[in-house]
Design a protein around this motif. Structure first.
Motif, short mmCIF file in Angstrom:
data_model
loop_
_atom_site.label_atom_id
_atom_site.label_comp_id
_atom_site.label_asym_id
_atom_site.label_seq_id
_atom_site.Cartn_x
_atom_site.Cartn_y
_atom_site.Cartn_z
N GLU A 5 0.82 -1.20 0.00
CA GLU A 5 0.00 0.00 0.00
C GLU A 5 0.86 1.26 0.00
OE1 GLU A 5 -3.29 -0.11 -0.06
OE2 GLU A 5 -3.64 -2.23 0.33
N PHE A 6 0.51 2.22 -0.88
CA PHE A 6 1.15 3.52 -0.93
C PHE A 6 0.09 4.59 -1.14
CE2 PHE A 6 4.37 0.49 -2.25
CZ PHE A 6 5.48 0.91 -1.54
N ASP A 7 0.50 5.84 -1.08
CA ASP A 7 -0.39 6.94 -1.43
C ASP A 7 -0.36 7.23 -2.93
OD1 ASP A 7 -1.13 7.47 1.27
OD2 ASP A 7 0.72 8.61 1.56
N ILE A 20 9.04 14.31 -9.99
CA ILE A 20 7.71 14.43 -9.40
C ILE A 20 7.59 13.52 -8.18
CG2 ILE A 20 6.64 12.68 -10.89
CD1 ILE A 20 4.97 15.93 -9.65
N GLY A 21 8.24 12.36 -8.21
CA GLY A 21 8.24 11.49 -7.04
C GLY A 21 8.88 12.15 -5.84
N TYR A 22 9.98 12.84 -6.07
CA TYR A 22 10.68 13.55 -5.00
C TYR A 22 9.79 14.63 -4.39
CZ TYR A 22 13.95 17.11 -3.17
OH TYR A 22 14.59 18.05 -2.41
N GLU A 23 9.13 15.41 -5.24
CA GLU A 23 8.27 16.47 -4.72
C GLU A 23 7.08 15.92 -3.95
OE1 GLU A 23 8.82 19.62 -4.61
OE2 GLU A 23 10.61 19.69 -5.90
N LEU A 24 6.46 14.86 -4.45
CA LEU A 24 5.29 14.30 -3.78
C LEU A 24 5.66 13.58 -2.49
CD1 LEU A 24 3.29 12.90 -6.83
CD2 LEU A 24 2.88 15.02 -5.55
N ALA A 25 6.88 13.05 -2.42
CA ALA A 25 7.30 12.30 -1.23
C ALA A 25 7.46 13.19 -0.01
CB ALA A 25 8.61 11.56 -1.51
N ALA A 26 7.40 14.51 -0.19
CA ALA A 26 7.47 15.40 0.97
C ALA A 26 6.30 15.16 1.93
CB ALA A 26 7.49 16.86 0.50
N ASP A 27 5.15 14.71 1.39
CA ASP A 27 4.00 14.48 2.27
C ASP A 27 3.15 13.29 1.82
OD1 ASP A 27 2.88 15.55 0.01
OD2 ASP A 27 1.93 17.26 1.00
N ARG A 28 3.71 12.42 0.97
CA ARG A 28 2.99 11.24 0.51
C ARG A 28 3.92 10.03 0.56
NH1 ARG A 28 -0.20 15.08 0.03
NH2 ARG A 28 -1.98 15.23 -1.40
N ARG A 29 3.33 8.84 0.73
CA ARG A 29 4.11 7.60 0.60
C ARG A 29 4.14 7.24 -0.89
NH1 ARG A 29 0.74 3.52 3.67
NH2 ARG A 29 -0.89 4.89 2.85
N VAL A 30 5.33 7.30 -1.46
CA VAL A 30 5.50 7.17 -2.90
C VAL A 30 6.23 5.87 -3.23
CG1 VAL A 30 6.60 8.16 -4.95
CG2 VAL A 30 5.51 9.67 -3.26
N CYS A 31 5.72 5.18 -4.24
CA CYS A 31 6.43 4.04 -4.83
C CYS A 31 6.65 4.36 -6.30
CB CYS A 31 5.63 2.76 -4.70
SG CYS A 31 6.45 1.30 -5.42
N LEU A 32 7.91 4.41 -6.71
CA LEU A 32 8.25 4.63 -8.12
C LEU A 32 8.61 3.29 -8.74
CD1 LEU A 32 10.27 7.46 -9.73
CD2 LEU A 32 10.95 5.11 -10.17
#
Length: 375
Positions: A5-7, A20-32
């Protein structure tokens, strides 16, 4: 297998995906996720990138300008320096002087350092140019070489430091949505789940969209060929500018002890591991030898990459109007590296439902110019 599970699931490991993954990871759980075994395999890793505020349409130039501060003074995760001075010289052949003046009038609004040159001045800066073949020129002294690896890896380190996960050998075979959550399936049976999928798949962007049930927007991969040649004996390359023909017959970029050349081709293609075209290389050599004294006969190395454009050659950023939870981040063309910061910050703002960053807006960019529903 039990899905993870990720955001957000970001599809694509080139400069678009990691930024974009870097920017979103500031407040989201990101899987690239990346289909290849290494990141930046098809386009980013094959780029001979420059920072050019005269490059691309108005939106691209604005986003490039908004990215300069980060490239000049990168965050701690980025190995610096990322930029190194490399002036950019554009010349017009005989009979094309008026067209060069029109180009100058267009680009100097966003690149005020650009200067018109005489043909003699152009040859003084690039002594291999043949004086009789040139009518006029301009130079952008603010142009820079970009260390593509340092920039890309800085985003990778930053994404991981912010808790993001990166998976390679992860080609998406299915995207299914149920109860507000996407399940992305891979060929080896693994799955990941997230409410939002970000399509940063470059040349494969429309393919990913169709997998999710979204209508393709017509992003088109274009082949760009590059080949290396030895510099003539006695030609010192370290201080030479990049040289570009106004009509895009070729460009020449200095490198250590040699020259990188390109036919500046934009040959429509399908998404695949593209190879350089011998005919394009031969055409470029003929054009270069017409207007220079390089007398190229031997190619030292060659390769090609895919530059992916939307129909209007502006990036596509925003949620799909017809498929919930599907976010486009595609169509960076040949400009994705130089405008990575401005575009990624803009993308993250649109993703969160916020206004574009102030510095981007101040340069004249509006979210509607980037939105996928503009098509």
């Amino acid at each position: 297998m039990t899905p993870t599970e990720f955001d957000v699931v970001v599809i694509g490991g080139g400069i678009a995906g990691v930024s974009i993954g870097y920017e979103l990871a500031a407040d989201r759980r990101v899987c690239l996720v990346e289909q290849e075994g290494t990141l930046a395999f098809h386009t980013t890793g094959r780029s001979a990138a420059l920072y050019l505020e005269t490059f691309g349409n108005a939106s691209v130039r604005a986003l490039t300008g908004a990215s300069r501060a980060q490239l000049t003074d990168p965050p701690a995760d980025f190995d610096g320096p990322i930029l190194a001075s490399r002036p950019y010289l554009v010349f017009a052949r005989e009979g094309r002087g008026d067209a060069l003046t029109a180009f100058y009038d267009d680009v100097r609004r966003q690149a005020p350092a650009v200067e018109l040159l005489s043909a003699d001045d152009a040859v003084g800066l690039a002594p291999y140019l043949r004086r009789a073949a040139i009518e006029a020129a301009l130079i952008d002294p603010a142009s820079m070489d970009i260390d593509v690896h340092a920039l890309h890896q800085g985003y990778v380190r930053g994404l991981r430091r912010r808790g993001g996960e990166i998976r390679t050998h992860a080609a998406v075979t299915a995207l299914d949505r149920a109860h507000g959550v996407w399940t992305a399936a891979f060929g080896d049976g693994r799955t990941v789940r997230a409410p939002v999928v970000v399509d940063a798949a470059g040349a494969w962007a429309d393919t990913v969209a169709e997998c999710a049930g979204a209508a393709p927007i017509g992003v088109r991969p274009m082949v760009r060929t590059i080949f290396g040649v030895d510099a003539p004996e006695g030609l010192e390359t370290s201080n030479l500018p990049v040289v570009n023909d106004l009509d895009d017959a070729f460009y020449i970029k200095p490198e250590a002890n040699g020259l990188l050349c390109s036919p500046a081709d934009d040959t429509p293609s399908h998404p695949h591991d593209v190879r350089p075209g011998d005919l394009e290389i031969a055409r470029a050599i003929d054009s270069i030898n017409e207007v220079t004294d390089l007398r190229i006969r031997h190619v030292r190395s060659s390769w090609a990459g895919l530059r992916t454009f939307a129909p209007d050659r502006s990036p596509v950023v925003g949620f799909d109007p017809g498929v919930e939870g599907f976010f486009w981040f595609a169509g960076q063309g040949g400009y994705g590296i130089q405008m990575a910061d401005g575009l990624a910050r803009s993308g993250a703002a649109v993703f969160r439902g916020e206004a574009l960053p102030d510095d981007v807006v101040a340069r004249g960019v509006q979210a509607t110019v980037l939105a996928p529903d503009r098509f």
